[in-house]
Design a protein around this motif. Structure first.
Motif, PDB file in Angstrom:
ATOM      1  N   VAL A 207      30.813  49.829  43.141  1.00 27.31           N
ATOM      2  CA  VAL A 207      31.890  50.285  44.320  1.00 27.31           C
ATOM      3  C   VAL A 207      31.182  51.339  45.183  1.00 27.31           C
ATOM      4  CG1 VAL A 207      34.030  51.120  44.679  1.00 27.31           C
ATOM      5  CG2 VAL A 207      33.604  49.509  43.022  1.00 27.31           C
ATOM      6  N   ALA A 208      30.482  52.151  44.452  1.00 26.85           N
ATOM      7  CA  ALA A 208      29.745  53.318  45.309  1.00 26.85           C
ATOM      8  C   ALA A 208      28.686  52.669  46.128  1.00 26.85           C
ATOM      9  CB  ALA A 208      28.991  54.073  44.328  1.00 26.85           C
ATOM     10  N   ILE A 209      28.175  51.772  45.959  1.00 19.12           N
ATOM     11  CA  ILE A 209      27.034  51.067  46.752  1.00 19.12           C
ATOM     12  C   ILE A 209      27.908  50.572  47.876  1.00 19.12           C
ATOM     13  CG2 ILE A 209      25.182  49.167  46.858  1.00 19.12           C
ATOM     14  CD1 ILE A 209      24.512  49.965  43.972  1.00 19.12           C
ATOM     15  N   ALA A 210      28.858  49.696  47.625  1.00 19.37           N
ATOM     16  CA  ALA A 210      29.738  49.045  48.626  1.00 19.37           C
ATOM     17  C   ALA A 210      30.051  50.068  49.776  1.00 19.37           C
ATOM     18  CB  ALA A 210      30.696  48.277  48.021  1.00 19.37           C
TER      19      ALA A 210
ATOM     20  N   HIS B 263      28.904  58.634  40.681  1.00 18.15           N
ATOM     21  CA  HIS B 263      29.428  57.995  41.992  1.00 18.15           C
ATOM     22  C   HIS B 263      30.570  58.318  42.725  1.00 18.15           C
ATOM     23  CE1 HIS B 263      32.799  57.330  39.136  1.00 18.15           C
ATOM     24  NE2 HIS B 263      32.097  56.887  38.108  1.00 18.15           N
ATOM     25  N   LEU B 264      30.949  59.434  42.093  1.00 19.02           N
ATOM     26  CA  LEU B 264      32.094  60.315  43.066  1.00 19.02           C
ATOM     27  C   LEU B 264      33.083  59.413  43.517  1.00 19.02           C
ATOM     28  CD1 LEU B 264      29.621  62.536  44.799  1.00 19.02           C
ATOM     29  CD2 LEU B 264      30.738  63.206  42.589  1.00 19.02           C
ATOM     30  N   LEU B 265      33.625  58.603  42.943  1.00 24.91           N
ATOM     31  CA  LEU B 265      34.743  57.712  43.396  1.00 24.91           C
ATOM     32  C   LEU B 265      36.157  58.440  43.108  1.00 24.91           C
ATOM     33  CD1 LEU B 265      33.769  54.010  41.699  1.00 24.91           C
ATOM     34  CD2 LEU B 265      33.455  55.120  43.980  1.00 24.91           C
TER      35      LEU B 265
ATOM     36  N   ARG C 295      37.763  42.498  40.918  1.00 21.95           N
ATOM     37  CA  ARG C 295      38.232  43.812  40.900  1.00 21.95           C
ATOM     38  C   ARG C 295      38.766  44.785  41.956  1.00 21.95           C
ATOM     39  NH1 ARG C 295      37.841  41.559  36.670  1.00 21.95           N
ATOM     40  NH2 ARG C 295      36.636  42.241  34.556  1.00 21.95           N
ATOM     41  N   ALA C 296      39.006  44.157  43.248  1.00 21.71           N
ATOM     42  CA  ALA C 296      39.355  44.947  44.307  1.00 21.71           C
ATOM     43  C   ALA C 296      40.566  45.790  43.967  1.00 21.71           C
ATOM     44  CB  ALA C 296      39.466  43.736  45.417  1.00 21.71           C
ATOM     45  N   ASP C 297      41.589  45.260  43.222  1.00 21.34           N
ATOM     46  CA  ASP C 297      42.715  45.967  43.229  1.00 21.34           C
ATOM     47  C   ASP C 297      42.736  46.909  41.870  1.00 21.34           C
ATOM     48  OD1 ASP C 297      43.936  45.212  45.579  1.00 21.34           O
ATOM     49  OD2 ASP C 297      44.557  43.245  44.666  1.00 21.34           O
ATOM     50  N   TYR C 298      41.586  47.087  41.060  1.00 19.69           N
ATOM     51  CA  TYR C 298      41.678  47.789  39.933  1.00 19.69           C
ATOM     52  C   TYR C 298      41.342  49.390  40.325  1.00 19.69           C
ATOM     53  CZ  TYR C 298      41.083  43.975  36.621  1.00 19.69           C
ATOM     54  OH  TYR C 298      41.393  42.899  35.687  1.00 19.69           O
ATOM     55  N   PRO C 299      42.295  50.258  39.850  1.00 20.86           N
ATOM     56  CA  PRO C 299      41.640  51.717  40.141  1.00 20.86           C
ATOM     57  C   PRO C 299      40.376  51.776  39.380  1.00 20.86           C
ATOM     58  CG  PRO C 299      43.785  51.464  38.769  1.00 20.86           C
ATOM     59  CD  PRO C 299      43.391  50.019  38.854  1.00 20.86           C
ATOM     60  N   ALA C 300      39.494  52.677  40.131  1.00 24.13           N
ATOM     61  CA  ALA C 300      38.212  53.004  39.813  1.00 24.13           C
ATOM     62  C   ALA C 300      38.108  53.406  38.280  1.00 24.13           C
ATOM     63  CB  ALA C 300      37.625  54.062  40.771  1.00 24.13           C
ATOM     64  N   SER C 301      39.310  54.106  37.924  1.00 25.35           N
ATOM     65  CA  SER C 301      39.040  54.719  36.560  1.00 25.35           C
ATOM     66  C   SER C 301      39.207  53.509  35.597  1.00 25.35           C
ATOM     67  CB  SER C 301      40.361  55.375  36.092  1.00 25.35           C
ATOM     68  OG  SER C 301      41.514  54.810  36.534  1.00 25.35           O
TER      69      SER C 301
ATOM     70  N   THR D  77      42.101  52.419  44.153  1.00 29.58           N
ATOM     71  CA  THR D  77      41.400  50.867  43.973  1.00 29.58           C
ATOM     72  C   THR D  77      40.097  50.847  44.382  1.00 29.58           C
ATOM     73  OG1 THR D  77      42.166  50.016  45.988  1.00 29.58           O
ATOM     74  CG2 THR D  77      43.599  50.063  43.951  1.00 29.58           C
ATOM     75  N   ALA D  78      39.227  50.061  43.887  1.00 30.29           N
ATOM     76  CA  ALA D  78      37.878  49.739  44.265  1.00 30.29           C
ATOM     77  C   ALA D  78      37.980  49.411  45.668  1.00 30.29           C
ATOM     78  CB  ALA D  78      37.515  48.516  43.658  1.00 30.29           C
ATOM     79  N   LEU D  79      38.705  48.707  46.292  1.00 27.17           N
ATOM     80  CA  LEU D  79      38.996  48.435  47.632  1.00 27.17           C
ATOM     81  C   LEU D  79      39.196  49.807  48.548  1.00 27.17           C
ATOM     82  CD1 LEU D  79      39.153  45.822  49.715  1.00 27.17           C
ATOM     83  CD2 LEU D  79      41.438  46.338  49.635  1.00 27.17           C
ATOM     84  N   GLU D  80      40.007  50.560  47.971  1.00 29.12           N
ATOM     85  CA  GLU D  80      40.510  51.689  48.863  1.00 29.12           C
ATOM     86  C   GLU D  80      39.279  52.814  48.994  1.00 29.12           C
ATOM     87  OE1 GLU D  80      45.117  51.764  47.631  1.00 29.12           O
ATOM     88  OE2 GLU D  80      43.548  52.605  46.218  1.00 29.12           O
ATOM     89  N   ASN D  81      38.630  52.748  47.859  1.00 33.38           N
ATOM     90  CA  ASN D  81      37.440  53.713  47.676  1.00 33.38           C
ATOM     91  C   ASN D  81      36.354  53.362  48.671  1.00 33.38           C
ATOM     92  OD1 ASN D  81      36.961  56.036  45.708  1.00 33.38           O
ATOM     93  ND2 ASN D  81      38.200  54.457  44.455  1.00 33.38           N
ATOM     94  N   VAL D  82      36.279  51.865  48.672  1.00 34.62           N
ATOM     95  CA  VAL D  82      35.314  51.131  49.728  1.00 34.62           C
ATOM     96  C   VAL D  82      35.534  51.711  51.381  1.00 34.62           C
ATOM     97  CG1 VAL D  82      33.854  49.285  50.576  1.00 34.62           C
ATOM     98  CG2 VAL D  82      34.254  49.669  48.255  1.00 34.62           C
TER      99      VAL D  82
END
Length: 238
Positions: free
Chosen positions: A156-159, A97-99, A140-146, A104-109
């Motif tokens: 998240v990668a799709i978003a 996924h290369l996040l 899960r928007a504020d969860y770190p991707a890890s 966070t999930a939001l920041e990655n998107v």
């Protein structure tokens, strides 16, 4: 180029230097994908799938032939124009996924929007939140991707791939690292996005079960398209 075509390849070739000789990997590919198509690209290892995907994704340039994205012929574009076109018109979903793990999930998107526009703003955050809601990850928007599961990371990668409202999404083995149940969920999500947004998808997969659920199956062998067939069992309604 057909009016409704998102992608058109005409006589696309790719060669690499091998010692003193030139090795041609793709031998003149002709392919057109219309808006809203959901197609699989299959073929054995070494058939040229990755090379073709890199060309379509504007990550590499062909040795000959023409490649159109949304009617724009790309062979004469400067690198900056290629980068801009890729960022705005093409989304990528990879097996890995290369996040960014600490984001966070939001920041990655938000990353594609940030790269395009330079600084974060409320509209970017709203777009990212909307996309996370669309893949069922608002909580899960504020969860770190890890801290996310493999299936959640792929969502998240799709978003992220959809952040710029691309015309074309290239998915390279998008379920390859997932268990069967999670893979089915991710595949269903890709299909849902395709039908809701009329986004064109080209999915590279070794899984005949997943390829069989696409509307069209393009088979590449030894650098040539040997089969390009509709899948009547999975044609979209209407």
């Amino acid at each position: 180029m057909p009016a409704n075509a998102v992608l058109q390849l005409a006589g696309l070739k790719k060669s690499y230097l091998s010692g003193d000789s030139e090795l041609e990997v793709l031998h003149g590919i002709d392919l057109t994908l219309q808006r809203g198509e959901f197609a699989a690209l299959i073929g054995p290892s070494g058939s040229g799938k990755s090379t073709l995907l890199n060309l379509i994704g504007l990550l590499d340039r062909p040795s000959a032939g023409q490649l159109f994205i949304d009617g724009v012929e790309t062979s004469t574009l400067a690198e900056a124009e290629i980068t801009r076109l890729r960022g705005q018109r093409i989304g990528f979903v990879f097996q890995h996924h290369l996040l960014i793990p600490a984001f966070t999930a939001l920041e990655n998107v938000m990353m594609p929007l940030l790269i395009d526009r330079g600084r974060p703003d409320a509209a970017m955050r709203a777009r990212a939140a909307e996309l996370l809601a669309g893949v069922g990850l608002s909580e899960r928007a504020d969860y770190p991707a890890s801290k996310l599961s493999g299936g959640q990371q792929q969502r998240v990668a799709i978003a992220r791939a959809l952040a710029m409202r691309p015309s074309l999404v290239l998915a390279d083995e998008p379920t390859g690292n997932l268990d069967t149940h999670t893979a089915d969920d991710i595949f269903a999500l890709l299909r849902e996005v395709n039908q809701r947004e009329q986004t064109t998808f080209l999915i590279v997969t070794h899984d005949p079960r997943l390829a069989g659920r696409c509307d069209r199956i393009v088979e590449l062998v030894d650098g040539d398209i040997v089969s390009d067939r509709p899948n009547p069992a999975h044609q979209p309604a209407g």
